[in-house]
Design an enzyme around this catalytic site. Structure first.
Site, PDB file in Angstrom:
ATOM      1  N   GLY A  57      -8.351   2.962  11.120  1.00 29.53           N
ATOM      2  CA  GLY A  57      -9.005   1.577  10.641  1.00 29.53           C
ATOM      3  C   GLY A  57      -8.742   1.325   9.073  1.00 29.53           C
ATOM      4  N   THR A  58      -8.101   2.181   8.168  1.00 31.33           N
ATOM      5  CA  THR A  58      -7.960   2.224   6.599  1.00 31.33           C
ATOM      6  C   THR A  58      -7.397   0.694   6.429  1.00 31.33           C
ATOM      7  OG1 THR A  58      -7.517   4.312   6.579  1.00 31.33           O
ATOM      8  CG2 THR A  58      -7.143   3.020   4.714  1.00 31.33           C
ATOM      9  N   GLY A  59      -6.393   0.459   7.326  1.00 31.17           N
ATOM     10  CA  GLY A  59      -5.576  -1.007   6.676  1.00 31.17           C
ATOM     11  C   GLY A  59      -6.568  -2.233   6.870  1.00 31.17           C
ATOM     12  N   CYS A  60      -7.277  -2.249   8.251  1.00 29.82           N
ATOM     13  CA  CYS A  60      -8.166  -3.179   8.660  1.00 29.82           C
ATOM     14  C   CYS A  60      -9.640  -3.355   7.557  1.00 29.82           C
ATOM     15  CB  CYS A  60      -9.108  -2.905   9.958  1.00 29.82           C
ATOM     16  SG  CYS A  60      -7.736  -2.683  11.156  1.00 29.82           S
TER      17      CYS A  60
ATOM     18  N   THR B 116      -9.083   8.473   8.870  1.00 28.53           N
ATOM     19  CA  THR B 116      -8.186   7.280   8.364  1.00 28.53           C
ATOM     20  C   THR B 116      -8.054   6.165   9.291  1.00 28.53           C
ATOM     21  OG1 THR B 116      -6.191   8.626   9.209  1.00 28.53           O
ATOM     22  CG2 THR B 116      -6.969   8.541   6.666  1.00 28.53           C
TER      23      THR B 116
ATOM     24  N   LYS C  96       0.914  -1.172  -0.008  1.00 27.76           N
ATOM     25  CA  LYS C  96       0.187  -0.088   0.070  1.00 27.76           C
ATOM     26  C   LYS C  96       0.805   1.260  -0.049  1.00 27.76           C
ATOM     27  CE  LYS C  96      -1.693  -1.741   3.593  1.00 27.76           C
ATOM     28  NZ  LYS C  96      -2.759  -1.724   4.727  1.00 27.76           N
TER      29      LYS C  96
END
Lengths: 548, 548
Positions: free
Chosen positions: A257-260, A255, A183
């Site tokens: 919790g974006t990765g989750c 943003t 990412k």
């Protein structure tokens, strides 16, 4: 919507924006069934992590076994794995349950929270690489995680440019997963960088999202100067392909919790058999729109909006216990006017046999004129139909009306009204209003709207017929069937033929709402059309009584 | 959809059907933002509870503080509270944070799981009553829980009949909450029982759900003999009112998490300011339909379907980075035919000035005939419009077309084509096909469909104009503007006037999808109409080149 089941193995975020909460919201918003194994509780909110309470590895394993032993899982994602023992327990349990046939596993190598809190013990990184990566369909590191993972294995770990990302993702792929989604949220990239990289590596696929493609000059938004705009580029590395997903960067504080969210959306798409590239495109689009449509929550970095793909039904699905939710809600929405229509004094007097003959004759003549509108409206419905069955159904109704009219004419003759007199009858305003309103509904709207406009007549007369039949069956009924001059009218509308038409009408109407669930706006329009026609029906009987 | 935030304080169910998982799914499906404080982890599935790992009271409190300190909560529910210490910690933290101004709190007094697992330590029952009930807006016991709570306080605890339920709910109300919802799922009741109770207590309100009301004979489903059917009756006891919610009982194994789901839906409705009765009606309806529409998951008592109110958007919401999601998706869905239209050889030859004069004349004459259809289609759009602004917009377009036609006529005169010749030109099949298709779209569908049919012409010529303008600006351009006999045509469509109309058209089209989000079926129809018109536009230029 399929009832795919997806499993997340991750931490709990009390504030609901990250961890299993973000995952469950994502699964739900995308139509999947979510299950979850909690590796740690956190006390956290948008300002940071205030506390972590890890789950013992044995209890992680026990939760995992409870899920896997009972629910057929179509995809799995892992998030925060706390430490080496938990990581090992997860990998071991998955291997022992699935052997080689593990469903798509998305490993989000969560190591440190955005706020700087350690979410994976340093010892665990090596375990994750050696035990979990070989099971993974795809791993989804961000820049910091990529650096950590590469360093751990002594691989070049600079990830500052788009070129670095290509090298890093190839090296990460060598650690065992079938694909790597690196990412680029923390790497500054412009369209020029993308062009240079694409030119230098002709095998690279570039997917532009939220950026204008070919032949879209008209969509050019003045402020979008792509060559200078800061982009986010995510790189998907597979064994034989690399795809760059290019998007404008959104300036946002939302943003958390974006990765989750991204890895959960990826697991959802993979559970439906999408390719890595399709799944990545869907998942990055979901996440990106979640950031862009978020409303502020909390005082720090707020959560994404997980609900953006959701619309709420205006009409519930039909079920065995409620097979007619649309018609039921229409009747309920204008209950008093519906009652005034189907229990009209005209009908009561008719059922008691006390209705003045001239009122009935006036009604019969106006009904003859109304039926012409009604038949024409079904002609319009045929003209608006998209399929032969729909054309046929509308046309059969016209034939039925025409047949009914010839019976009507014979019936009128029995009452001493000739066909000439019928045709020469001046049309009452109530007749014109109702007939022309139906045609207008057909001109203004689509075939669904016309069907709604035709419904109050069909269903209302059916209701009157059944009501009178039920009332007539009571011990001390007020309904007089014997020697009632209007008995045939009652028998006709309570009879099997008419009731079969009512049943077919009900099914047609409900099927419309199932095939093309109305938005709130369309639903409100349907209710308005229904209410209007119910009122016009009542007006028609007012006219009959009042000889207007 | 509001962005209300709701908090659940409950256990975690790994299998996703109950606990905070059921709560978060409910909040999400009903459009709320969910937060959660985990009081215990469970390893469980549809066959039972395999293990419980309680959270220390201090960490429950820490999670709770993290949420409350940062997120504005509009309603709270409590589920499994494990033991006296956790119950006390929850009550104390809520009191210390909110004082008297606590948001609506739904207390689901979870004591024992359906499978018989103790979820609340017996010591805790008294604490729950004395500490938590006084804070609660509503408590939601089932039969077993009501018996336990009443026994605890030495109150009559028989809850076997509907009459018992009335006594029990009054006694439960005396324990401190503002309302009691006593759930009748484990009490066998018939419509006769309801009638008797309603007759004996005239102040009782009866809400019939999924049962036919007055004037609904036509909806009578043959197998529904209400007087004999087994019902579920939930009793809502408030200080000055009692309401019975009556429903047919559903035979289903999908009941895992019913209580959690109901209390979560109740909290959601209360967060939006609904009254207790309104909230109960919505929550019981949501739960009931969740049971009835559930698909089997797991081998035991499966979870409810939490997703039944959800529809998935076909077109994403417009955002700053993607202000034209509908038009963009239409162009992308038929990209190659769109390109073949806007980069047609006719256009290229025109831009190079090499287009044969007779081709251009043929095109001009047919375009004159086409514009008549186009103007009439906007007349039809005016006829289909529901508001004066919509009627005005359609009409202004007709005026613009009529003005354009007079310029067109003058332009043709310059090329030696008289108005008589224009009017006498035989219509090419390509012209008839396109013009009549648009009118047909307007007859068949609603105004949105007609707008979609009109879009390809408006937007495509705009795209051609901008494309030629951009190409002409390139250093070694193939476009020849100087001494190009067709230059005026290029200038017209790339000019500010026409582009302003394009912009307005884009806004109109996107606004349609925002106001009335299309179902998948409607969206597919729009795509088909768009693709067809794009193809007909290409055919129009084929005709121009081929002099057909």
């Amino acid at each position: 919507m399929t009832s795919n089941a997806v499993l997340t193995i991750a931490g709990s975020d009390s504030s609901g924006g990250a961890g299993i909460q973000a995952d469950l919201k994502t699964f739900t918003a995308l139509g999947c069934y979510g299950t979850s194994v909690v590796t740690a509780l956190t006390a956290q909110n948008t300002t940071g992590v205030q506390g972590v309470y890890p789950t013992p590895p044995e209890f992680v394993e026990q939760q995992l076994r409870s899920v896997l032993d009972d629910v057929e899982i179509n995809a799995i994602k892992t998030g925060m794995l706390v430490d080496a023992d938990v990581t090992r327990a997860v990998a071991r349990t998955l291997k022992s349950h699935y052997g080689a046939a593990i469903p798509p596993l998305v490993c989000d190598p969560v190591c440190v929270s955005t706020s700087g809190h350690t979410l994976l013990h340093p010892d665990a990184v090596d375990v994750m690489i050696s035990e979990l990566f070989p099971l993974a369909a795809v791993v989804t590191p961000n820049k910091a995680e990529a650096v950590l993972l590469l360093s751990q294995r002594g691989l070049p770990s600079r990830v500052d440019t788009l070129e670095d990302m290509l090298v890093a993702s190839r090296n990460l792929l060598s650690l065992g997963p079938r694909a790597v989604l690196l990412k680029g949220g923390h790497i500054t990239t412009t369209m020029d960088d993308v062009r240079k990289v694409a030119a230098a590596h002709p095998h690279i696929q570039v997917v532009r999202e939220g950026l204008l493609g070919e032949n879209m000059e008209i969509l050019q938004v003045a402020e979008q100067d792509l060559s200078k705009r800061v982009l986010v580029v995510d790189a998907l590395q597979e064994a034989n392909a690399i795809t760059l997903f290019v998007r404008p960067r959104i300036d946002s504080k939302s943003t958390h919790g974006t990765g989750c969210t991204l890895s959960a959306a990826l697991a959802t798409a993979l559970s439906r058999g999408k390719t890595f590239a399709e799944a990545t495109r869907a998942a990055t689009a979901y996440t990106h729109l979640g950031i862009e449509t978020a409303e502020p929550i909390g005082s720090g970095h707020g959560p994404l909006n997980h609900l953006h793909p959701i619309l709420i039904r205006s009409v519930p699905q039909p079920t065995e216990s409620n097979p007619h939710p649309l018609v039921r809600s229409m009747i309920e929405s204008s209950r008093s006017i519906w009652k005034a229509y189907v229990e009209h004094d005209f009908v009561k007097q008719l059922a008691m046999g006390t209705l003045p003959r001239e009122c009935f004759l006036h009604f019969l003549k106006q009904d003859y004129l109304y039926l012409k509108y009604y038949a024409r409206a079904y002609g319009l419905l045929a003209a608006k139909s998209a399929t032969f069955p729909a054309i046929e159904t509308a046309t059969r109704t016209i034939i039925n009306v025409v047949t009914e009219v010839s019976m009507h004419t014979a019936y009128c003759a029995e009452w001493g009204v000739s066909e000439q007199e019928l045709a020469a009858t001046p049309e009452s305003p109530a007749t014109t209003a109702y007939g022309a309103y139906i045609l207008d509904a057909g001109i203004q709207g689509d075939s669904a709207r016309l069907v709604m406009a035709l419904a109050a007549c069909l269903l209302g007369y059916g209701e009157v017929g059944l009501w009178l039949k039920r009332e007539a069956a009571r011990p001390d009924t007020w309904v007089k069937l014997e020697d009632n001059p209007y008995r045939r009218w009652i028998d006709d509308y309570s009879g099997a033929n008419y009731q079969a038409a009512v049943k077919l009408g009900l099914e047609t109407i409900e099927a419309l709402a199932v095939a093309d669930p109305p938005s709130p706006q369309r639903y409100r329009e349907w209710l308005k059309v229904w209410e209007r026609c119910t009122r016009l029906e009542k007006g028609f009987w007012d006219m009959g009584l009042g000889l207007m």
